[in-house]
Write a protein that holds these residues in place. Sequence first.
Motif, PDB file in Angstrom:
ATOM      1  N   ASP A  33       1.289   4.072  -2.875  1.00  0.00           N
ATOM      2  CA  ASP A  33       1.120   5.479  -2.521  1.00  0.00           C
ATOM      3  C   ASP A  33       2.335   6.293  -2.972  1.00  0.00           C
ATOM      4  O   ASP A  33       2.197   7.375  -3.546  1.00  0.00           O
ATOM      5  CB  ASP A  33       0.934   5.594  -1.000  1.00  0.00           C
ATOM      6  N   LEU A  53      -4.412   4.978   3.570  1.00  0.00           N
ATOM      7  CA  LEU A  53      -5.667   4.778   2.830  1.00  0.00           C
ATOM      8  C   LEU A  53      -6.668   5.917   3.044  1.00  0.00           C
ATOM      9  O   LEU A  53      -7.773   5.895   2.505  1.00  0.00           O
ATOM     10  CB  LEU A  53      -6.300   3.439   3.230  1.00  0.00           C
ATOM     11  N   SER A  93      -1.091   1.947   7.630  1.00  0.00           N
ATOM     12  CA  SER A  93      -1.863   1.604   6.420  1.00  0.00           C
ATOM     13  C   SER A  93      -3.207   2.335   6.403  1.00  0.00           C
ATOM     14  O   SER A  93      -3.647   2.811   5.350  1.00  0.00           O
ATOM     15  CB  SER A  93      -2.089   0.092   6.339  1.00  0.00           C
ATOM     16  N   ILE A 106      -9.584  -1.239   4.128  1.00  0.00           N
ATOM     17  CA  ILE A 106      -9.785  -0.603   5.446  1.00  0.00           C
ATOM     18  C   ILE A 106     -10.596  -1.538   6.346  1.00  0.00           C
ATOM     19  O   ILE A 106     -10.249  -1.760   7.517  1.00  0.00           O
ATOM     20  CB  ILE A 106     -10.479   0.781   5.284  1.00  0.00           C
ATOM     21  N   ASP A 130      -8.110   6.850   5.937  1.00  0.00           N
ATOM     22  CA  ASP A 130      -9.134   6.589   6.961  1.00  0.00           C
ATOM     23  C   ASP A 130      -9.057   7.661   8.053  1.00  0.00           C
ATOM     24  O   ASP A 130      -8.022   8.298   8.246  1.00  0.00           O
ATOM     25  CB  ASP A 130      -8.894   5.196   7.565  1.00  0.00           C
ATOM     26  N   LEU A 155       0.831  -1.217   0.000  1.00  0.00           N
ATOM     27  CA  LEU A 155       0.000   0.000   0.000  1.00  0.00           C
ATOM     28  C   LEU A 155       0.857   1.256   0.000  1.00  0.00           C
ATOM     29  O   LEU A 155       0.621   2.185  -0.776  1.00  0.00           O
ATOM     30  CB  LEU A 155      -0.942   0.010   1.214  1.00  0.00           C
ATOM     31  N   LEU A 214      -2.378   4.690  -5.699  1.00  0.00           N
ATOM     32  CA  LEU A 214      -3.285   4.132  -4.693  1.00  0.00           C
ATOM     33  C   LEU A 214      -4.719   4.017  -5.201  1.00  0.00           C
ATOM     34  O   LEU A 214      -5.523   3.249  -4.673  1.00  0.00           O
ATOM     35  CB  LEU A 214      -3.224   4.995  -3.422  1.00  0.00           C
ATOM     36  N   HIS A 215      -5.038   4.777  -6.263  1.00  0.00           N
ATOM     37  CA  HIS A 215      -6.398   4.729  -6.841  1.00  0.00           C
ATOM     38  C   HIS A 215      -6.709   3.360  -7.445  1.00  0.00           C
ATOM     39  O   HIS A 215      -7.866   3.046  -7.717  1.00  0.00           O
ATOM     40  CB  HIS A 215      -6.543   5.820  -7.918  1.00  0.00           C
ATOM     41  N   LYS A 273      -9.923   0.740  -1.676  1.00  0.00           N
ATOM     42  CA  LYS A 273      -9.549   1.237  -0.343  1.00  0.00           C
ATOM     43  C   LYS A 273     -10.531   0.794   0.738  1.00  0.00           C
ATOM     44  O   LYS A 273     -10.129   0.364   1.815  1.00  0.00           O
ATOM     45  CB  LYS A 273      -9.466   2.769  -0.361  1.00  0.00           C
ATOM     46  N   THR A 274     -11.822   0.895   0.445  1.00  0.00           N
ATOM     47  CA  THR A 274     -12.842   0.576   1.456  1.00  0.00           C
ATOM     48  C   THR A 274     -12.709  -0.842   1.973  1.00  0.00           C
ATOM     49  O   THR A 274     -12.706  -1.067   3.187  1.00  0.00           O
ATOM     50  CB  THR A 274     -14.254   0.804   0.876  1.00  0.00           C
TER      51      THR A 274
END
Length: 380
Positions: A62, A138, A134, A76, A140, A58, A67-68, A72-73
């Motif tokens: 980045d 992401l 992480s 997480i 969060d 990750l 990262l796209h 991500k969801t």
Amino acid sequence: GGGACPWRSNMAEETTAGEHLEFLRERHVCFFERCLKILPERYCSLETSRLTIAFFALSGLDMLSALHLVDKTSIIEWIYSLQVLPTEDKSNLYRCGFRGSSHLGIPYNVSESHGTHHLYDSGHIAMTYTGLASLVILGDDLKRVNKEACLAGLRALQLEDGSFYAVPEGSENDMRFVYCATCICYMLNDWSGMNTKKAINYIRKSMSYDNGVAQGAGLESHGGSTFCAIASLCLMGKLNEVFSEKELNRIRRWCIMRQQNGFHGRPNKPVDTCYSFWVGATLQLLQIFQYTNFEKNRNYILSTQDRIVGGFAKWPDSHPDALHAYFGVCGLSLIGEAGVCKVHPALNMSIRAFQHLQHLHHTAETKELEQHSESVPDYT
């Protein structure tokens, strides 16, 4: 005609050398993406450290502004499912943090209810660090992190000499885990998780006769432990308080002597890609990285690049792996490689992720101040 052959072979070598100096960004993006989906059989022994491999992938993506490409969801949610939560009676508070994977078969819980009691379930200091990092990477908001439990679990891991175990049952205790503990407190913006005075004392005692820093008192100086010590002090804001300028100059000299073409971690050892970050970042924190030889460093890192599957290995003509792929990219970041984001040398994440963390801290502090002013009676 005999004289022409050496000339031709030299030309061929030069062309090949020139080709090998190309940073194959897209290949590395594919390599990190693959690490998140499927791993070779030889990674089996790392099952319990799965979260650290996810962190390398990750943070690597980045650093490459890719990262796209990941969901991500769902990642997480997976990370939150690895949080060791307090049971209803809080009897396991000292065992909280993040575990490395779901190998124990604990019921899936994305940190939305109480934890389940299990005799062998506990956080691991390195997984808590990479798990939190992480989540920050992401984007969060860390709202589901049980801060109180993470800090209680961390406190329980500190030894009398200031160092840390990795797990509550006991394990090795050394500078790596002092660094993990420091990063956890820094990211959670709460230093109650450790006795900083004891940790600082442990760092001081680990300085060796040759002015590098070891994993513990009386042990051999090492590039990795020197990074962990210096980065920890920088995150605490205590570097110049703990070491005098004379001592810092000695550490600087020890570190800068680690460059051969790339960097090695100890005198008389072979160079290794990951030390371009460990030693390079230390020199950056000590503000003398600009005096290293960028060209030799870059050439060595790129000589370990796998031109077919992507990633970097520790040595040329070796298999790439997630750790060396990530630190190869970070090493290139320090020298300003095009197409690579800037790395935060102490926290070991992109500057973009670090700015997101700063924003989270600022938002939380502002909210706290507002709540405090509301609770203070107005006598005017």
